[in-house]
Write an enzyme that holds these catalytic residues in place. Structure first.
Site, PDB file in Angstrom:
ATOM      1  CG  HIS A 241      -1.744  -1.138   1.470  1.00  0.00           C
ATOM      2  ND1 HIS A 241      -2.923  -1.348   0.795  1.00  0.00           N
ATOM      3  CD2 HIS A 241      -1.609  -2.200   2.316  1.00  0.00           C
ATOM      4  CE1 HIS A 241      -3.483  -2.478   1.209  1.00  0.00           C
ATOM      5  NE2 HIS A 241      -2.706  -3.011   2.133  1.00  0.00           N
TER       6      HIS A 241
HETATM    7  C1  BDR Z   1      -2.894   0.545   5.501  1.00  0.00           C
HETATM    8  O1  BDR Z   1      -3.038  -0.007   6.810  1.00  0.00           O
HETATM    9  C2  BDR Z   1      -1.804  -0.479   7.268  1.00  0.00           C
HETATM   10  O2  BDR Z   1      -1.951  -1.768   7.743  1.00  0.00           O
HETATM   11  C3  BDR Z   1      -0.820  -0.374   6.139  1.00  0.00           C
HETATM   12  O3  BDR Z   1       0.445   0.013   6.622  1.00  0.00           O
HETATM   13  C4  BDR Z   1      -1.413   0.676   5.238  1.00  0.00           C
HETATM   14  O4  BDR Z   1      -0.999   1.974   5.596  1.00  0.00           O
HETATM   15  C5  BDR Z   1      -3.655  -0.329   4.520  1.00  0.00           C
HETATM   16  O5  BDR Z   1      -5.001  -0.406   4.856  1.00  0.00           O
END
Ligand code: BDR
Ligand code: CA
Length: 311
Positions: A241
């Site tokens: 992400h």
């Molecule tokens: C987001 O949530 C976290 O677990 C990850 O680092 C990312 O920023 C994805 O939903």
């Protein structure tokens, strides 16, 4: 000319890769890294940010600890995804570089006050608690921010922590509401785009093949959190992400989206933290965010691997 950024983060393996991508990129000047509670509690995110700086041999980057809980709610964490440490997958040494004395919110406020207007971009990769606190405490800084490019939310993918919400927005919806209503120039990387940037075997092996400590760590982290997403989604790999935020600063042409209205649900228990994104333009609500929907995934992974090779 380099672009000045502050990375606000809750590392997290994907946050760690985003930090490394920024530190590997001469177009970006990382003024500081501000840690927030999210994936794991604040003491761990503040530690992990320094672990990552030391891995990149960048002990010169100031790291600040910020808010340890959302504005009005108890903290929700995601050890089920990121492991107990937040950076499970490889054992790295405890950091020797110190945490800065100042609070992360003070650093954000002071930096935006000191720097010329329109020259500092904020890159939030976790819950928006630090940013919202800074905006509430010093509203005059909002107009001085160049851009906010953040990872959070979802429309077509709807949610990952609940059926209706993405983790970063779910953890602190009141903070997200403050940021989305602030009038700041906002670019959003929702699950809709990160779920199109999946790790594959060959992409992970390309990290490993760099043959460097950084390449080895990134491959080990990816191997770790992939298992969770593969089991959950039945996909070939996992979304990476947070690096999409930094990649957007380096190569915006890899991404496309729509400038639309995005509102945050704060009242419903069922849909808490939902990003109600008017993708189809069915309301007359004023657009407030460039909501990214697509990515050239091969180009994204090529950029990431090429840049990590420099560390
Ligand atoms: C987001 O949530 C976290 O677990 C990850 O680092 C990312 O920023 C994805 O939903
Ligand atoms: Ca994150």
């Amino acid at each position: 000319m380099t672009r000045k950024i502050i990375i606000d983060t809750d590392p997290g393996q994907d946050d760690a890769v985003a930090i490394l991508l920024a530190l590997a990129s001469p177009e970006l000047e990382v003024l500081g890294i501000t840690a927030v509670a999210g994936n794991v509690p604040l003491p761990l995110t503040a530690k992990n940010a320094r672990v990552v700086c030391e891995l990149a041999d960048r002990v010169d980057i100031p790291v600040f600890a910020g808010c340890d809980a959302p504005l009005t709610r108890p903290l929700v964490t995601a050890e089920h995804v990121h492991g107990k440490t937040g950076l499970d997958g490889i054992d790295l040494p405890d950091p020797k570089m110190p945490l800065q004395d100042a609070h992360a919110v003070d650093f954000i406020v002071d930096t935006l006050r000191q720097e010329p207007a329109g020259t500092v971009t904020l890159c939030p990769l976790g819950p928006l608690t630090n940013i919202a606190t800074a905006f509430s405490r010093a509203p005059e800084i909002v107009g001085k921010v160049q851009d906010i490019v953040l990872m959070g939310g979802a429309y077509f993918q709807v949610g990952n922590i609940t059926p209706a919400a993405e983790f970063n927005i779910y953890v602190d919806p009141e903070a997200a509401e403050i940021v989305f209503k602030s009038g700041v120039s906002l670019t959003v990387k929702p699950l809709d785009v990160t779920h199109k940037a999946l790790t594959t075997r060959s992409r992970v092996e390309a990290f490993r093949a760099l043959g460097t400590p950084v390449g080895h760590a990134v491959a080990a982290w990816t191997d770790f959190f992939e298992r969770f997403d593969i089991a959950k989604y039945g996909s070939a790999g996992a979304p990476l992400h947070d690096p999409t935020v930094i990649a957007y600063l380096l190569k915006p042409e890899l991404f496309s989206g729509r400038y639309i209205n995005v509102e945050i649900e704060t009242r419903s228990d069922l849909t808490r933290g939902m990003t109600v994104a008017d993708w189809w333009g069915v309301t007359d609500r004023k657009p407030n965010a460039l909501f990214i929907g697509d990515v050239d995934a091969d180009g994204f992974y090529r950029l990431l691997t090429d840049r990590l090779a420099r560390l």
